[in-house]
Design an enzyme around this catalytic site. Structure first.
Site, PDB file in Angstrom:
ATOM      1  N   ARG A 118      48.957  43.298 -26.287  1.00  0.00           N
ATOM      2  CA  ARG A 118      49.815  42.690 -25.055  1.00  0.00           C
ATOM      3  C   ARG A 118      50.952  43.603 -24.993  1.00  0.00           C
ATOM      4  O   ARG A 118      51.614  44.152 -25.542  1.00  0.00           O
ATOM      5  CB  ARG A 118      50.347  41.238 -25.597  1.00  0.00           C
ATOM      6  CG  ARG A 118      50.834  40.511 -24.449  1.00  0.00           C
ATOM      7  CD  ARG A 118      51.539  39.243 -24.926  1.00  0.00           C
ATOM      8  NE  ARG A 118      52.426  39.357 -26.024  1.00  0.00           N
ATOM      9  CZ  ARG A 118      52.414  38.463 -26.944  1.00  0.00           C
ATOM     10  NH1 ARG A 118      52.103  37.253 -26.810  1.00  0.00           N
ATOM     11  NH2 ARG A 118      53.536  38.511 -28.105  1.00  0.00           N
ATOM     12  N   ASP A 119      51.182  43.770 -23.624  1.00  0.00           N
ATOM     13  CA  ASP A 119      52.186  44.565 -22.968  1.00  0.00           C
ATOM     14  C   ASP A 119      52.286  46.064 -23.629  1.00  0.00           C
ATOM     15  O   ASP A 119      53.250  46.727 -23.482  1.00  0.00           O
ATOM     16  CB  ASP A 119      53.643  43.959 -23.449  1.00  0.00           C
ATOM     17  CG  ASP A 119      54.743  44.534 -22.597  1.00  0.00           C
ATOM     18  OD1 ASP A 119      54.714  44.765 -21.219  1.00  0.00           O
ATOM     19  OD2 ASP A 119      55.950  44.498 -23.232  1.00  0.00           O
ATOM     20  N   CYS A 120      51.089  46.469 -24.040  1.00  0.00           N
ATOM     21  CA  CYS A 120      50.834  47.868 -24.505  1.00  0.00           C
ATOM     22  C   CYS A 120      51.840  48.400 -25.487  1.00  0.00           C
ATOM     23  O   CYS A 120      52.294  49.587 -25.652  1.00  0.00           O
ATOM     24  CB  CYS A 120      50.781  48.941 -23.333  1.00  0.00           C
ATOM     25  SG  CYS A 120      49.403  48.775 -22.390  1.00  0.00           S
ATOM     26  N   GLY A 122      55.070  47.213 -25.714  1.00  0.00           N
ATOM     27  CA  GLY A 122      56.282  47.444 -25.195  1.00  0.00           C
ATOM     28  C   GLY A 122      57.092  46.015 -25.787  1.00  0.00           C
ATOM     29  O   GLY A 122      57.116  45.540 -26.775  1.00  0.00           O
ATOM     30  N   SER A 124      57.499  43.100 -25.028  1.00  0.00           N
ATOM     31  CA  SER A 124      56.628  41.755 -25.353  1.00  0.00           C
ATOM     32  C   SER A 124      55.506  42.108 -26.164  1.00  0.00           C
ATOM     33  O   SER A 124      54.233  41.237 -25.987  1.00  0.00           O
ATOM     34  CB  SER A 124      56.266  41.094 -24.030  1.00  0.00           C
ATOM     35  OG  SER A 124      57.409  40.768 -23.423  1.00  0.00           O
TER      36      SER A 124
END
EC number: 3.2.1.-
Length: 331
Positions: A118-120, A122, A124
Site C-alpha cells: 500500500r502507498d508504495c 510511502g 501510509s
C-alpha cells in the site's frame, strides 16, 4: 381433443402462479438494486470515529473539543484497514456500522484500504500479502451483502491506480483491484475505484487505468465508477470538470468527489498543507456524471509525518482546529 373445465382451471391457476412469481421476483430484484447516490445522499456519522473519541477526551469548551465535536457530527466515510480491522473482526465491525447507519436512516460509506504494498512504501505504507488481501476483501464482501439494506458505498483503495505508473506496478494493481471488486461486488453495493485528482494524471491516462479494472473484473456487476480528490484539496469545480473528462473516455461510469478538506483549495502540497478548510458537506452536488460529493478523508486525521503531523491516520487536534476555524467561529 376436448379440454375439461377442471384442466382449464388448473392451467389458469398455474398461469396466476407464474405471474405472481414473476412479480415477486421483480420486487426482489428492485430491493437488491437501490438507487445510486445523488444530491441529498446522507452517509453515516459514526460514533466510532476518531473525531468522536477525540471529543470525548477533550476538555469541554476548549478549541480541541469544539473542533472534534463538530467533525464528529459530519457524515464521513469510515476507513477499513487490515491493521485496525483484521479479517477475523472486519465483518463484525461492518455489522456494527450498519446498525448505526440504520438508526440514522443513512447509507454506509466505507473506504477499503489494505492492498499489498500500500502507498508504495510511502506515508501510509502497509497492507496485506495477496492471499491475506483476498481473505480480507472476501470477509468485507460477505458483511456488506448482509448489510444490503444500507445501500453501501465503497471507495476502493485510494491512490492505488494513480500511483501505479510511478510505482511501476500497474499490472499487479489491476489484478489486485479487479479481484477485490469481484469479492466485494453485489447488487446493493456501489464501488468506486481510485480516480486520482485533477492535478495528478491526465484524464486520458487515468481513464485508461480505470478501464482496465472494469474489463478485468469477472463478476459482471463491476464498478459504479471512480472517486476523485480523496485525501486531497483540489477545488470542487476543478474536480467536477476532471470527472467529466475522465468519464467521457469510459462507458457509462460515474464519479464521487471528496470535498472534506478542499474549502480553501490547494496550495500544491498533499501532506498536511497548512491553511486548508473543510469543504462542502456531502450530498450537496450531483449531475449526470458526478453522482455526488462525500467527505471521504476524515478531517483532523493526519496525512503523515510531515508539516508537524503525527503518523498517517492519527488524530491531530491542531489540524482539526485549523480546518474548522471558519465554521465554528462564535461557538
Amino acid at each position: 381433443m376436448a379440454i375439461s373445465r377442471r384442466t382449464i382451471t388448473i392451467l389458469v391457476a398455474a398461469g396466476v402462479v407464474v405471474v405472481v412469481g414473476i412479480a415477486i421476483a421483480a420486487v426482489a430484484l428492485n430491493a437488491r438494486s437501490p438507487e445510486p447516490p445523488g444530491p441529498g445522499t446522507r452517509v453515516l456519522a459514526s460514533a466510532q470515529s476518531k473525531a468522536t473519541d477525540a471529543a470525548s477526551r477533550a476538555a469541554a469548551g476548549s478549541p480541541e473539543y469544539d473542533a472534534a465535536q463538530y467533525l464528529s457530527e459530519q457524515p464521513t466515510a469510515i476507513w477499513l484497514t487490515p491493521e485496525g480491522d483484521p479479517t477475523d473482526v472486519v465483518g463484525e465491525r461492518i455489522a456494527d456500522l450498519a446498525e448505526e447507519a440504520r438508526a440514522q436512516s443513512a447509507r454506509l460509506a466505507l473506504v477499503v484500504y489494505g492492498l499489498p504494498e500500500r502507498d508504495c512504501g510511502g506515508q501510509s505504507a502497509g497492507g496485506l500479502d495477496d492471499d491475506g488481501y483476498a481473505a480480507w476483501t472476501g470477509a468485507i464482501g460477505d458483511a456488506l451483502r448482509a448489510a444490503a439494506d444500507t445501500s453501501p458505498l465503497v471507495m476502493l483503495e485510494p491512490d492505488s491506480l494513480a500511483l501505479a505508473p510511478e510505482c511501476g506496478n500497474v499490472s499487479e494493481r489491476v489484478s489486485q483491484l479487479a479481484s477485490a471488486v469481484d469479492a466485494i461486488a453485489s447488487d446493493s453495493t456501489w464501488i468506486y475505484v481510485d480516480g486520482g485528482h485533477s492535478d495528478w494524471l491526465p484524464a486520458g491516462e487515468m481513464a485508461g487505468l480505470i478501464e482496465q479494472i472494469d474489463r478485468a473484473s469477472d463478476d459482471g456487476r463491476g464498478i459504479r465508477g471512480f472517486a476523485t480528490n480523496v485525501s486531497n484539496f483540489q477545488p470542487t469545480d476543478d474536480e467536477v470538470a476532471y470527472a467529466h473528462d475522465v468519464a467521457a473516455r469510459l462507458d457509462g461510469l460515474h464519479a464521487v468527489i471528496d470535498t472534506s478538506r478542499n474549502g480553501a483549495g490547494s496550495n500544491g502540497e498533499w501532506c498536511n498543507p497548512p491553511g486548508r478548510l473543510v469543504g462542502e458537506p456531502g450530498g450537496t452536488i450531483g449531475d449526470d456524471v458526478v453522482d455526488t460529493n462525500l467527505w471521504i478523508k476524515p478531517p483532523g486525521e493526519s496525512d503523515g509525518e510531515c508539516n508537524g503531523g503525527p503518523a498517517a491516520g492519527r488524530w491531530w487536534p491542531e489540524a482539526a482546529i485549523g480546518l474548522t476555524r471558519e465554521v465554528i467561529v462564535g461557538d
